[in-house]
Design a protein around this motif. Structure first.
Motif, PDB file in Angstrom:
ATOM      1  N   UNK A  23      50.098  46.489  34.531  1.00 14.25           N
ATOM      2  CA  UNK A  23      50.938  45.644  35.378  1.00 14.25           C
ATOM      3  C   UNK A  23      50.149  44.405  35.768  1.00 14.25           C
ATOM      4  N   UNK A  24      50.848  43.307  36.000  1.00 13.32           N
ATOM      5  CA  UNK A  24      50.158  42.047  36.298  1.00 13.32           C
ATOM      6  C   UNK A  24      50.916  41.281  37.365  1.00 13.32           C
ATOM      7  N   UNK A  25      50.234  40.327  37.970  1.00 11.97           N
ATOM      8  CA  UNK A  25      50.866  39.426  38.935  1.00 11.97           C
ATOM      9  C   UNK A  25      51.769  38.463  38.178  1.00 11.97           C
ATOM     10  N   UNK A  51      50.119  40.903  48.913  1.00 17.58           N
ATOM     11  CA  UNK A  51      50.490  42.286  48.587  1.00 17.58           C
ATOM     12  C   UNK A  51      50.580  42.522  47.087  1.00 17.58           C
ATOM     13  N   UNK A  52      51.056  41.528  46.337  1.00 13.35           N
ATOM     14  CA  UNK A  52      51.192  41.698  44.896  1.00 13.35           C
ATOM     15  C   UNK A  52      49.826  41.878  44.246  1.00 13.35           C
ATOM     16  N   UNK A  53      48.858  41.056  44.630  1.00 15.83           N
ATOM     17  CA  UNK A  53      47.506  41.200  44.104  1.00 15.83           C
ATOM     18  C   UNK A  53      46.921  42.563  44.465  1.00 15.83           C
ATOM     19  N   UNK A  54      47.153  43.013  45.695  1.00 14.37           N
ATOM     20  CA  UNK A  54      46.620  44.297  46.146  1.00 14.37           C
ATOM     21  C   UNK A  54      47.184  45.439  45.310  1.00 14.37           C
ATOM     22  N   UNK A  55      48.479  45.388  45.023  1.00 15.39           N
ATOM     23  CA  UNK A  55      49.128  46.444  44.248  1.00 15.39           C
ATOM     24  C   UNK A  55      48.607  46.469  42.812  1.00 15.39           C
ATOM     25  N   UNK A  56      48.502  45.299  42.188  1.00 13.99           N
ATOM     26  CA  UNK A  56      48.007  45.231  40.812  1.00 13.99           C
ATOM     27  C   UNK A  56      46.567  45.730  40.742  1.00 13.99           C
TER      28      UNK A  56
END
Length: 246
Positions: free
Chosen positions: A52-54, A162-167
């Motif tokens: 998965x990616x940003x 949050x997106x960076x943290x999840x990836x």
């Protein structure tokens, strides 16, 4: 300022005389200190990409990474195509302690870190993490990279949203499940932390001091490994902080 070159050479001489250290060849042709009876460094290798990616956006994106001495982290990412800038600094602690002298005490919560600004249409957040884990540092070491020991040399990702943290979290879990490394990954994700730029004499250090013993032994091999394992992402001319200032 601690002279890493003198520290390295003095440590090798003193410890070797006690029969406690061996020199181990690692990927890229470099050398790393290995305490006899301890864990050798992980082999430098290209690990799998993130599943998965940003999302790609217009304009630039940024990420902040810590993986040992910021000289080598900065030096490696400056040679990645699509990176606009890579700036050495500190992350994890407060503004009041964001100096080299205080960070080197290991008591500030700061890690030596690098802020990377990049064009996501040329290289993505996930691809940069792949390079980070493959050639920039050994994520299985705890509070240490090479001869540098302490919390300030920990492996860490400082997500900016949050997106960076999840990836980042998903990628660490993915690599663990796939057995990408022979030992557990000890990279932390530390959200909500501010990046502070390091002193001017730390910027572009690898480029400006290629023959310094510490740089030659520990940092230059990261650039060689990048060139060897990620030829499509490698560029010869680094994106220097000095050029940005000009």
């Amino acid at each position: 300022m601690k002279n890493r070159a003198k520290t390295l050479l003095a440590s090798i001489g003193a410890i070797a005389r006690l029969g406690l250290v061996a020199l181990a060849v690692i990927g890229g042709g470099g050398l790393a200190l290995k305490l006899n009876g301890g864990s050798p460094p992980e082999e430098t290798k290209r690990i799998p990409p993130a599943l998965h990616d940003v999302a790609v956006t217009s304009g630039t994106q940024s990420l902040v990474l810590a993986g040992g001495c910021f000289w080598g982290v900065q030096g490696a990412f400056q040679h990645v195509a699509g990176v606009v800038s890579a700036t050495a600094g500190y992350a994890g602690g407060s503004a009041a302690t964001a100096t080299y002298e205080m960070t080197e005490t290991g008591q500030t919560a700061h890690a030596e870190a690098v802020e990377i600004v990049f064009d996501p249409t040329q290289i993505t957040y996930g691809q940069l993490l792949q390079i980070f884990f493959s050639v920039v540092h050994d994520p299985t070491q705890v509070d240490q990279q090479g001869p540098d020991v302490g919390k300030q040399y920990r492996s860490a990702i400082f997500p900016l949203n949050d997106e960076q943290a999840k990836v980042a979290s998903d990628y660490i879990a993915q690599l663990g499940q796939e057995g990408a490394f022979s030992r557990p990954i000890h990279t932390s994700t530390e959200v909500g932390k501010t990046f502070y730029r390091a002193e001017a004499y730390h910027q572009d250090y690898v480029y400006n001091n290629p023959s310094q013993p510490y740089v030659y032994v520990y940092e230059q091999p990261k650039i060689e490994a990048l060139k060897r394992l990620f030829p499509a992402q490698y560029r010869e001319r680094p994106a220097l902080v000095a050029d940005q200032a000009g």
